[in-house]
Design a protein around this motif. Sequence first.
Motif, PDB file in Angstrom:
ATOM      1  N   VAL A  41     -44.191 -52.130  -0.484  1.00 40.12           N
ATOM      2  CA  VAL A  41     -43.796 -50.538  -0.889  1.00 40.12           C
ATOM      3  C   VAL A  41     -42.392 -50.371  -0.935  1.00 40.12           C
ATOM      4  O   VAL A  41     -41.649 -50.991   0.065  1.00 40.12           O
ATOM      5  N   GLY A  42     -41.486 -49.807  -1.356  1.00 37.30           N
ATOM      6  CA  GLY A  42     -39.953 -49.716  -1.558  1.00 37.30           C
ATOM      7  C   GLY A  42     -39.929 -48.393  -1.991  1.00 37.30           C
ATOM      8  O   GLY A  42     -40.424 -47.323  -2.429  1.00 37.30           O
ATOM      9  N   HIS A  43     -38.506 -47.865  -0.679  1.00 34.16           N
ATOM     10  CA  HIS A  43     -38.338 -46.371  -0.695  1.00 34.16           C
ATOM     11  C   HIS A  43     -37.254 -46.844  -2.400  1.00 34.16           C
ATOM     12  O   HIS A  43     -36.368 -47.482  -2.671  1.00 34.16           O
ATOM     13  N   PHE A  44     -37.488 -45.425  -3.278  1.00 32.63           N
ATOM     14  CA  PHE A  44     -36.742 -44.938  -3.843  1.00 32.63           C
ATOM     15  C   PHE A  44     -35.653 -44.641  -4.369  1.00 32.63           C
ATOM     16  O   PHE A  44     -34.179 -43.924  -4.939  1.00 32.63           O
ATOM     17  N   ALA A  45     -36.368 -42.775  -3.551  1.00 35.43           N
ATOM     18  CA  ALA A  45     -35.318 -41.468  -4.237  1.00 35.43           C
ATOM     19  C   ALA A  45     -35.857 -41.007  -2.458  1.00 35.43           C
ATOM     20  O   ALA A  45     -37.152 -40.948  -2.350  1.00 35.43           O
ATOM     21  N   ASP A  48     -45.263 -34.932   0.780  1.00 37.13           N
ATOM     22  CA  ASP A  48     -45.303 -34.344   2.778  1.00 37.13           C
ATOM     23  C   ASP A  48     -44.255 -35.357   2.244  1.00 37.13           C
ATOM     24  O   ASP A  48     -44.426 -35.326   4.386  1.00 37.13           O
ATOM     25  N   ALA A  49     -44.493 -36.988   1.858  1.00 39.44           N
ATOM     26  CA  ALA A  49     -43.153 -37.445   2.637  1.00 39.44           C
ATOM     27  C   ALA A  49     -41.277 -37.282   1.865  1.00 39.44           C
ATOM     28  O   ALA A  49     -40.175 -38.079   2.358  1.00 39.44           O
ATOM     29  N   HIS A  50     -41.418 -36.665   0.988  1.00 39.41           N
ATOM     30  CA  HIS A  50     -40.422 -35.957   0.902  1.00 39.41           C
ATOM     31  C   HIS A  50     -39.197 -37.417   0.328  1.00 39.41           C
ATOM     32  O   HIS A  50     -38.003 -37.117   0.080  1.00 39.41           O
ATOM     33  N   GLU A  51     -40.197 -37.982  -0.674  1.00 36.74           N
ATOM     34  CA  GLU A  51     -39.591 -39.421  -1.382  1.00 36.74           C
ATOM     35  C   GLU A  51     -40.363 -39.474  -2.605  1.00 36.74           C
ATOM     36  O   GLU A  51     -41.196 -38.966  -2.376  1.00 36.74           O
ATOM     37  N   VAL A  52     -39.586 -40.919  -3.238  1.00 31.72           N
ATOM     38  CA  VAL A  52     -40.240 -41.284  -4.205  1.00 31.72           C
ATOM     39  C   VAL A  52     -40.136 -42.624  -3.596  1.00 31.72           C
ATOM     40  O   VAL A  52     -39.229 -43.410  -3.591  1.00 31.72           O
ATOM     41  N   ILE A  53     -41.608 -43.561  -3.994  1.00 35.52           N
ATOM     42  CA  ILE A  53     -41.620 -44.513  -3.193  1.00 35.52           C
ATOM     43  C   ILE A  53     -41.955 -45.667  -4.769  1.00 35.52           C
ATOM     44  O   ILE A  53     -41.998 -45.256  -5.816  1.00 35.52           O
ATOM     45  N   ALA A  54     -41.188 -47.152  -4.940  1.00 36.37           N
ATOM     46  CA  ALA A  54     -41.760 -47.610  -5.941  1.00 36.37           C
ATOM     47  C   ALA A  54     -42.681 -48.775  -5.373  1.00 36.37           C
ATOM     48  O   ALA A  54     -42.600 -49.224  -4.478  1.00 36.37           O
ATOM     49  N   ILE A  55     -43.886 -48.834  -6.614  1.00 40.54           N
ATOM     50  CA  ILE A  55     -44.480 -49.694  -5.336  1.00 40.54           C
ATOM     51  C   ILE A  55     -44.797 -51.190  -6.891  1.00 40.54           C
ATOM     52  O   ILE A  55     -44.712 -51.194  -7.641  1.00 40.54           O
ATOM     53  N   ALA A  56     -44.457 -52.895  -5.819  1.00 41.82           N
ATOM     54  CA  ALA A  56     -44.807 -53.714  -6.923  1.00 41.82           C
ATOM     55  C   ALA A  56     -45.479 -54.066  -7.369  1.00 41.82           C
ATOM     56  O   ALA A  56     -46.776 -53.928  -6.873  1.00 41.82           O
ATOM     57  N   ARG A  57     -45.545 -54.943  -8.385  1.00 40.36           N
ATOM     58  CA  ARG A  57     -46.176 -56.335  -8.594  1.00 40.36           C
ATOM     59  C   ARG A  57     -47.558 -56.169  -7.945  1.00 40.36           C
ATOM     60  O   ARG A  57     -48.808 -56.489  -7.898  1.00 40.36           O
ATOM     61  N   ASP A  58     -46.776 -56.641  -6.676  1.00 41.21           N
ATOM     62  CA  ASP A  58     -47.877 -57.221  -5.451  1.00 41.21           C
ATOM     63  C   ASP A  58     -47.790 -56.359  -4.109  1.00 41.21           C
ATOM     64  O   ASP A  58     -48.139 -56.698  -3.603  1.00 41.21           O
ATOM     65  N   ARG A  77     -34.367 -49.898  -1.291  1.00 39.75           N
ATOM     66  CA  ARG A  77     -34.568 -49.427  -2.981  1.00 39.75           C
ATOM     67  C   ARG A  77     -34.369 -50.740  -4.218  1.00 39.75           C
ATOM     68  O   ARG A  77     -33.880 -51.777  -3.096  1.00 39.75           O
ATOM     69  N   PRO A  78     -35.615 -50.524  -4.863  1.00 44.18           N
ATOM     70  CA  PRO A  78     -35.207 -51.729  -5.867  1.00 44.18           C
ATOM     71  C   PRO A  78     -33.941 -52.121  -6.506  1.00 44.18           C
ATOM     72  O   PRO A  78     -33.537 -51.384  -6.474  1.00 44.18           O
ATOM     73  N   LYS A  79     -33.465 -53.240  -6.534  1.00 46.88           N
ATOM     74  CA  LYS A  79     -32.546 -54.443  -6.393  1.00 46.88           C
ATOM     75  C   LYS A  79     -32.600 -52.586  -8.604  1.00 46.88           C
ATOM     76  O   LYS A  79     -33.363 -53.243  -9.750  1.00 46.88           O
ATOM     77  N   GLY A  80     -31.269 -51.948  -9.126  1.00 45.57           N
ATOM     78  CA  GLY A  80     -31.366 -52.091 -10.787  1.00 45.57           C
ATOM     79  C   GLY A  80     -30.715 -50.767 -10.562  1.00 45.57           C
ATOM     80  O   GLY A  80     -30.918 -50.285 -11.399  1.00 45.57           O
ATOM     81  N   SER A  81     -31.682 -49.931  -9.124  1.00 47.42           N
ATOM     82  CA  SER A  81     -30.913 -48.643  -9.690  1.00 47.42           C
ATOM     83  C   SER A  81     -29.723 -47.931  -8.553  1.00 47.42           C
ATOM     84  O   SER A  81     -29.534 -48.501  -7.824  1.00 47.42           O
ATOM     85  N   GLY A  82     -29.685 -47.051  -9.389  1.00 48.05           N
ATOM     86  CA  GLY A  82     -28.574 -46.054  -8.282  1.00 48.05           C
ATOM     87  C   GLY A  82     -29.283 -45.107  -7.898  1.00 48.05           C
ATOM     88  O   GLY A  82     -29.550 -44.943  -7.587  1.00 48.05           O
ATOM     89  N   PRO A  83     -27.739 -43.781  -7.426  1.00 51.40           N
ATOM     90  CA  PRO A  83     -27.883 -42.970  -6.369  1.00 51.40           C
ATOM     91  C   PRO A  83     -28.901 -42.066  -7.761  1.00 51.40           C
ATOM     92  O   PRO A  83     -28.757 -41.411  -8.375  1.00 51.40           O
ATOM     93  N   ASP A 132     -41.979 -52.902 -16.686  1.00 51.83           N
ATOM     94  CA  ASP A 132     -41.074 -54.173 -15.092  1.00 51.83           C
ATOM     95  C   ASP A 132     -43.001 -54.088 -14.006  1.00 51.83           C
ATOM     96  O   ASP A 132     -42.883 -55.035 -13.813  1.00 51.83           O
ATOM     97  N   GLY A 133     -43.523 -53.166 -14.483  1.00 51.78           N
ATOM     98  CA  GLY A 133     -45.260 -53.244 -13.746  1.00 51.78           C
ATOM     99  C   GLY A 133     -45.057 -52.094 -12.131  1.00 51.78           C
ATOM    100  O   GLY A 133     -45.784 -52.377 -11.820  1.00 51.78           O
ATOM    101  N   ARG A 134     -43.234 -51.736 -11.966  1.00 55.50           N
ATOM    102  CA  ARG A 134     -43.637 -51.273 -10.710  1.00 55.50           C
ATOM    103  C   ARG A 134     -44.306 -49.687 -11.389  1.00 55.50           C
ATOM    104  O   ARG A 134     -44.453 -49.439 -12.002  1.00 55.50           O
ATOM    105  N   VAL A 135     -44.976 -49.485  -9.961  1.00 54.82           N
ATOM    106  CA  VAL A 135     -45.455 -47.245 -10.460  1.00 54.82           C
ATOM    107  C   VAL A 135     -44.975 -47.051  -9.316  1.00 54.82           C
ATOM    108  O   VAL A 135     -44.533 -47.635  -8.362  1.00 54.82           O
ATOM    109  N   TYR A 136     -44.430 -45.514  -9.833  1.00 57.39           N
ATOM    110  CA  TYR A 136     -43.618 -45.134  -9.134  1.00 57.39           C
ATOM    111  C   TYR A 136     -44.311 -43.820  -8.577  1.00 57.39           C
ATOM    112  O   TYR A 136     -45.752 -43.180  -9.047  1.00 57.39           O
TER     113      TYR A 136
END
Length: 338
Positions: free
Chosen positions: A293-297, A280-290, A28-34, A271-275
């Motif tokens: 892909v990071g798991h988010f929720a 069908d993956a049952h999740e939210v991901i965050a895509i960084a500027r580069d 999960r990207p830094k700075g986010s909580g549960p 911050d430039g991330r795309v959420y």
Amino acid sequence: MFPTPHRRLALLTVVALAATAPVACSERPKGSGPMRVVAGNGAEGFADGTGEAARFRKPIRLAALSPDSIVVADIFNHALREVSLDGRVRTIVGGPDRKGHRDGPAEEAQISSPHGVAVSPDGVIAVAEASNHTIRLLTPARGTDGTARYVVSTLAGAPGQEGLVEGPAAEARFNSPHATLWDRDGSLLVADIGNARIRRIRGGRVETVAGAEKGVFTYPMDIAFGADGTLLVADAGANLIRTWTAADGVRTLRVVGGALHTPHGVAGGSDGRVYVADMDAHEVIAIARDGRVGHFAGSGEKGSGPQQLSRPAAVLVHAGHLWIADLDNHRIAVVPLG
């Protein structure tokens, strides 16, 4: 599979692509909580109230409404609901017994299967009505008692008449419009899924801005602006996030270290991330500027637990949180942003 073009509305965007095993994402990207559920408890229904007392029936799209609240398109209740960060829910227009097409005061108006919602700087709510094939407006007005109320009108399209017609708004035709987005110039962008186009309503006329060439989009499900003003398009049929600018046209967002499995909702972070609500993956991901892909929720497994999602449909960055429309759990959740 998605339905054929003339029957795309049959599933009312609760799509079911053949899912493949999700590819592992980074942490999960830094700075986010549960994740925290603010309204709804997993049971479908129709009830205003606070927190678990509120009921939805397939909340599918979100838009910022006030400094601490959002508007939710509640498709199978045929209603728009306001949800505050502390969990208070109230109905703005519609209800399960109010399906139809009728303009006028919100207390009397009817809407049908609202999908996309967007709120202009002056508070006008634009609604993409998938089953009516129309774009509706809710214009704020003050009641005699001073309370905020809305008047509903039809901006473009004709109820029950699907098609692809450009030109004057009243004569224009849409095919299951699924998302709306106010542009900075005051025009309204529409994701017209049945016609596989992004269209613009400006000055009383409708035109195509992207997708006129065959095969550009498959199912453009949601639209949002990125941090740099680029239009982001969740193409659920192609399992891609596309970008569009007038200068560069349509491009594909680079994704590294992961894959998408029915991207149904998209939002841009400051911050430039795309959420992405990866249904069908049952999740939210965050895509960084580069492109990483990071798991988010969500756990990546369908469920109704405190940190699980069941076919998330939409995401929204607002009030220091990422808001999530948890479609099959009939609830709204938030994750604090750093």
